[in-house]
Design a protein around this motif. Structure first.
Motif, PDB file in Angstrom:
ATOM      1  N   ALA A 129     -23.526 -10.160  44.149  1.00 10.21           N
ATOM      2  CA  ALA A 129     -23.927  -9.959  45.380  1.00 10.21           C
ATOM      3  C   ALA A 129     -25.096 -11.451  44.219  1.00 10.21           C
ATOM      4  O   ALA A 129     -26.287 -12.153  45.055  1.00 10.21           O
ATOM      5  CB  ALA A 129     -25.427  -9.260  44.950  1.00 10.21           C
ATOM      6  N   GLY A 130     -24.780 -12.704  43.509  1.00 10.25           N
ATOM      7  CA  GLY A 130     -25.216 -13.745  43.303  1.00 10.25           C
ATOM      8  C   GLY A 130     -26.265 -13.731  41.944  1.00 10.25           C
ATOM      9  O   GLY A 130     -26.206 -14.532  41.266  1.00 10.25           O
ATOM     10  N   THR A 131     -26.073 -12.154  40.884  1.00  9.36           N
ATOM     11  CA  THR A 131     -27.073 -12.350  39.845  1.00  9.36           C
ATOM     12  C   THR A 131     -26.058 -13.109  38.720  1.00  9.36           C
ATOM     13  O   THR A 131     -25.273 -12.472  38.414  1.00  9.36           O
ATOM     14  CB  THR A 131     -27.340 -10.699  39.952  1.00  9.36           C
ATOM     15  OG1 THR A 131     -27.851 -10.370  40.790  1.00  9.36           O
ATOM     16  CG2 THR A 131     -27.672 -11.178  37.899  1.00  9.36           C
ATOM     17  N   PRO A 132     -26.311 -13.359  38.256  1.00 12.21           N
ATOM     18  CA  PRO A 132     -25.735 -14.107  36.838  1.00 12.21           C
ATOM     19  C   PRO A 132     -25.539 -13.049  36.228  1.00 12.21           C
ATOM     20  O   PRO A 132     -26.330 -12.530  35.413  1.00 12.21           O
ATOM     21  CB  PRO A 132     -26.544 -14.745  36.094  1.00 12.21           C
ATOM     22  CG  PRO A 132     -28.058 -15.144  37.029  1.00 12.21           C
ATOM     23  CD  PRO A 132     -27.491 -14.478  38.044  1.00 12.21           C
ATOM     24  N   VAL A 133     -24.304 -12.908  36.000  1.00  6.07           N
ATOM     25  CA  VAL A 133     -23.780 -12.162  34.741  1.00  6.07           C
ATOM     26  C   VAL A 133     -22.095 -11.958  33.897  1.00  6.07           C
ATOM     27  O   VAL A 133     -21.623 -12.445  33.929  1.00  6.07           O
ATOM     28  CB  VAL A 133     -22.614 -10.523  35.529  1.00  6.07           C
ATOM     29  CG1 VAL A 133     -22.835  -9.357  34.569  1.00  6.07           C
ATOM     30  CG2 VAL A 133     -24.379  -9.872  36.296  1.00  6.07           C
ATOM     31  N   THR A 134     -23.208 -11.818  32.706  1.00  4.50           N
ATOM     32  CA  THR A 134     -22.093 -12.028  31.647  1.00  4.50           C
ATOM     33  C   THR A 134     -20.861 -11.031  30.909  1.00  4.50           C
ATOM     34  O   THR A 134     -21.565  -9.753  30.911  1.00  4.50           O
ATOM     35  CB  THR A 134     -22.538 -12.313  30.224  1.00  4.50           C
ATOM     36  OG1 THR A 134     -23.834 -13.188  29.847  1.00  4.50           O
ATOM     37  CG2 THR A 134     -20.984 -12.308  28.824  1.00  4.50           C
ATOM     38  N   MET A 135     -19.891 -11.102  31.596  1.00  9.16           N
ATOM     39  CA  MET A 135     -19.272  -9.349  31.846  1.00  9.16           C
ATOM     40  C   MET A 135     -18.191  -9.106  30.621  1.00  9.16           C
ATOM     41  O   MET A 135     -17.776 -10.039  29.444  1.00  9.16           O
ATOM     42  CB  MET A 135     -18.142  -9.319  32.825  1.00  9.16           C
ATOM     43  CG  MET A 135     -18.142 -10.694  34.259  1.00  9.16           C
ATOM     44  SD  MET A 135     -19.203  -8.953  34.752  1.00  9.16           S
ATOM     45  CE  MET A 135     -17.266  -7.409  35.525  1.00  9.16           C
ATOM     46  N   LEU A 136     -18.856  -7.846  29.669  1.00  9.50           N
ATOM     47  CA  LEU A 136     -18.409  -7.747  28.215  1.00  9.50           C
ATOM     48  C   LEU A 136     -18.118  -6.537  28.625  1.00  9.50           C
ATOM     49  O   LEU A 136     -17.429  -5.842  26.656  1.00  9.50           O
ATOM     50  CB  LEU A 136     -19.488  -8.253  27.488  1.00  9.50           C
ATOM     51  CG  LEU A 136     -20.173  -9.387  27.344  1.00  9.50           C
ATOM     52  CD1 LEU A 136     -21.343  -9.611  25.742  1.00  9.50           C
ATOM     53  CD2 LEU A 136     -19.041 -10.081  26.441  1.00  9.50           C
ATOM     54  N   VAL A 137     -18.087  -5.841  29.231  1.00  9.79           N
ATOM     55  CA  VAL A 137     -17.805  -4.678  28.990  1.00  9.79           C
ATOM     56  C   VAL A 137     -16.040  -4.324  29.009  1.00  9.79           C
ATOM     57  O   VAL A 137     -15.818  -3.029  28.599  1.00  9.79           O
ATOM     58  CB  VAL A 137     -18.407  -3.441  30.759  1.00  9.79           C
ATOM     59  CG1 VAL A 137     -19.638  -3.577  30.510  1.00  9.79           C
ATOM     60  CG2 VAL A 137     -17.698  -4.152  32.104  1.00  9.79           C
ATOM     61  N   ILE A 138     -15.023  -4.952  29.669  1.00 10.99           N
ATOM     62  CA  ILE A 138     -13.653  -3.960  28.945  1.00 10.99           C
ATOM     63  C   ILE A 138     -13.437  -4.928  28.156  1.00 10.99           C
ATOM     64  O   ILE A 138     -12.080  -4.744  28.283  1.00 10.99           O
ATOM     65  CB  ILE A 138     -12.949  -4.524  30.958  1.00 10.99           C
ATOM     66  CG1 ILE A 138     -13.991  -3.632  32.111  1.00 10.99           C
ATOM     67  CG2 ILE A 138     -11.739  -3.928  30.557  1.00 10.99           C
ATOM     68  CD1 ILE A 138     -13.468  -2.631  32.490  1.00 10.99           C
TER      69      ILE A 138
END
Length: 95
Positions: free
Chosen positions: A29-38
């Motif tokens: 949706a365009g929200t900046p997200v730092t993916m650390l979950v996996i």
């Protein structure tokens, strides 16, 4: 080729999987997200972190950490947080 048991659809998704899916929706949706979950961050590894990881591997220090974390790291994190927020550290870990 073997197939999965029919009851596999009754097994609920893990919490980490649900967090990942929510983060992916936000990201799409365009929200900046730092993916650390996996376990695969989408940011470069800092050189000092890579060096520490290589040392740990070479020294065979790759066991799981205690649930409460590594005491010196927890203390440093609490101190760093306190310095940033001008509050007292609340960590009571010892070691």
């Amino acid at each position: 080729m073997p197939s999965l048991a029919p009851r596999i659809d009754t097994v609920p998704a893990s919490g980490i999987r649900r967090v990942f899916e929510q983060a992916a929706l936000l990201q799409s949706a365009g929200t900046p997200v730092t993916m650390l979950v996996i376990g695969e961050p989408d940011v470069p590894v800092a050189p000092h972190i890579g060096d520490a990881a290589r040392r740990a591997w070479t020294e065979d220090r790759t066991d799981y950490t205690p649930n409460g974390g590594i005491a010196p790291c927890a203390r440093r994190s609490a101190t760093s947080s306190a310095e940033r927020t001008a509050s007292r550290p609340t960590s009571n870990r010892s070691g």
